[in-house]
Design a protein around this motif. Structure first.
Motif, PDB file in Angstrom:
ATOM      1  N   GLY A   2       0.923  -0.662   0.099  1.00 45.11           N
ATOM      2  CA  GLY A   2       0.068   0.255   0.338  1.00 45.11           C
ATOM      3  C   GLY A   2       1.173   1.398   0.163  1.00 45.11           C
ATOM      4  N   LYS A   4       0.846   5.807   0.444  1.00 45.18           N
ATOM      5  CA  LYS A   4       0.447   6.850   1.422  1.00 45.18           C
ATOM      6  C   LYS A   4      -0.218   7.894   0.123  1.00 45.18           C
ATOM      7  CE  LYS A   4       2.654   8.420   4.731  1.00 45.18           C
ATOM      8  NZ  LYS A   4       3.848   9.393   5.561  1.00 45.18           N
ATOM      9  N   ALA A  22      -8.833   3.116  -0.475  1.00 40.70           N
ATOM     10  CA  ALA A  22      -8.665   3.067   0.554  1.00 40.70           C
ATOM     11  C   ALA A  22      -9.250   1.596   0.979  1.00 40.70           C
ATOM     12  CB  ALA A  22      -9.826   3.815   1.451  1.00 40.70           C
ATOM     13  N   HIS A  26      -4.522   1.184   0.123  1.00 48.63           N
ATOM     14  CA  HIS A  26      -4.088   2.168   0.001  1.00 48.63           C
ATOM     15  C   HIS A  26      -3.884   3.021   1.663  1.00 48.63           C
ATOM     16  CE1 HIS A  26      -2.443   1.219  -3.368  1.00 48.63           C
ATOM     17  NE2 HIS A  26      -3.171   1.103  -3.757  1.00 48.63           N
ATOM     18  N   THR A  27      -2.987   3.919   2.199  1.00 56.90           N
ATOM     19  CA  THR A  27      -2.953   4.607   3.775  1.00 56.90           C
ATOM     20  C   THR A  27      -3.391   5.800   3.149  1.00 56.90           C
ATOM     21  OG1 THR A  27      -1.491   3.868   4.923  1.00 56.90           O
ATOM     22  CG2 THR A  27      -2.006   5.337   5.773  1.00 56.90           C
ATOM     23  N   THR A  29      -5.530   9.895   3.009  1.00 58.21           N
ATOM     24  CA  THR A  29      -6.045  11.078   4.090  1.00 58.21           C
ATOM     25  C   THR A  29      -6.843  12.467   2.783  1.00 58.21           C
ATOM     26  OG1 THR A  29      -3.745  11.316   4.797  1.00 58.21           O
ATOM     27  CG2 THR A  29      -5.165  13.379   5.206  1.00 58.21           C
ATOM     28  N   GLY A  47      -8.669   5.794   7.689  1.00 56.18           N
ATOM     29  CA  GLY A  47      -7.589   6.793   7.120  1.00 56.18           C
ATOM     30  C   GLY A  47      -7.593   7.966   7.728  1.00 56.18           C
ATOM     31  N   LYS A  48      -7.320   9.174   7.076  1.00 55.13           N
ATOM     32  CA  LYS A  48      -7.598  10.505   7.600  1.00 55.13           C
ATOM     33  C   LYS A  48      -7.610  11.198   7.387  1.00 55.13           C
ATOM     34  CE  LYS A  48      -2.720   8.130   9.309  1.00 55.13           C
ATOM     35  NZ  LYS A  48      -0.783   9.045   9.163  1.00 55.13           N
ATOM     36  N   GLN A  60       2.658  12.144   1.400  1.00 55.23           N
ATOM     37  CA  GLN A  60       2.628  11.310   0.189  1.00 55.23           C
ATOM     38  C   GLN A  60       2.960  10.798  -0.953  1.00 55.23           C
ATOM     39  OE1 GLN A  60       0.343  11.005   1.649  1.00 55.23           O
ATOM     40  NE2 GLN A  60      -0.920  11.687   3.014  1.00 55.23           N
TER      41      GLN A  60
END
Length: 287
Positions: A2, A4, A22, A26-27, A29, A47-48, A60
């Protein structure tokens, strides 16, 4: 593994597109101008949440955007809190907004001078395509940046194609919109003709959709047009925004687009009827 990634803009397209990223591991934001929408997305997908584009872009690998128009895009990229101020060398910014080729070239040049990549990557397929991960993505930019982004874009797309240098993605999307406008007007005229002639138009659609007249618009919009249903899909307001980009580019490159210009005015009539948020198939209403 994954990556960012960040996603800027959680509208009817961006919200599900970011969700596919997501789900793929993957992370993610997210940033959205209306914070409550970003909060809802994080509650649903994890996530964020970032409160500014610059915060979303920090650290990222890839930053995606899907916003409204050139001005919105410029704001999230190069405004005071724009993502470009935090992009790291080697990262890629992927813009899925339907915008002008001019701003695509402008932002690509700024990104390149700062050591990161930029792709203009408008999409076709509408809200259903975004939700089902079946979008068609047409990209402009460098091949190296495209190869970095392609496998990630593929999480919400059935086709991802590099069309050429910066701006080529937006120009291809303009071709797409030109085709749609003419097709929907012709379909509207055919359906109204059939109604006036006393035909069973649904039966007629079954027949002609198996021949040379077949199109996505006929298969997916013909029957809802007959039923006078337009509270869904790609809004007339959005199509007129896209047509303004098309007609401006046509003036620049010397193209003659008489049908597109006429259909644009027909959509203006639909707006005057209160149909700005109706699906583009609502052209039949004015007939």
């Amino acid at each position: 593994m994954g990556l960012k990634v960040a996603f800027l803009g959680l509208g009817v397209m961006g919200y599900p597109m970011a969700g596919h990223l997501a789900k793929a591991g993957h992370t993610v934001t997210v940033y959205n101008r209306t914070v409550s929408k970003a909060q809802q997305w994080v509650a649903e997908h994890g996530g964020k949440l970032a409160h500014t584009p610059i915060k979303a872009a920090e650290g990222q690998d890839l930053v995606f955007a899907c916003v409204g128009n050139d001005d919105d895009l410029r704001q999230v990229c190069t405004g005071i809190d724009g993502a470009f101020h935090a992009m790291q060398p080697g990262a890629v910014f992927i813009d899925h907004t339907t915008a002008s080729a001019k701003i695509a070239r402008e932002l690509h040049e700024q990104a390149e001078s700062s050591g990161f990549g930029f792709l203009d990557a408008p999409v076709s397929g509408g809200q259903a395509g975004a939700q089902n991960g079946q979008l068609t993505v047409m990209c402009g930019g460098n091949e190296v940046d495209f190869e970095k982004a392609k496998p990630v874009i593929a999480h919400f797309a059935k086709a991802v194609t590099l069309m050429g240098e910066s701006g080529s993605g937006q120009l291809t999307k303009m071709m797409n919109q030109i085709c749609i406008g003419g097709l929907v007007q012709a379909l509207s005229e055919a359906l109204k003709f059939g109604m006036n002639a006393g035909l069973d138009v649904n039966k007629a659609l079954d027949v002609i959709s198996k021949g040379a007249a077949q199109s996505w618009q006929m298969e997916n919009r013909g029957r809802t047009m007959v039923k006078d249903e337009f509270n869904f899909g790609f809004a007339v307001d959005w199509m007129r925004k896209d047509f303004s980009l098309v007609l401006e580019e046509a003036r620049r490159n010397g193209s003659q687009l008489p049908v597109t210009a006429l259909v644009d005015q027909f959509y203006a009539e639909v707006q005057a009827m209160g149909g700005g948020r109706w699906d583009t198939s609502s052209l039949i209403k004015r007939l």
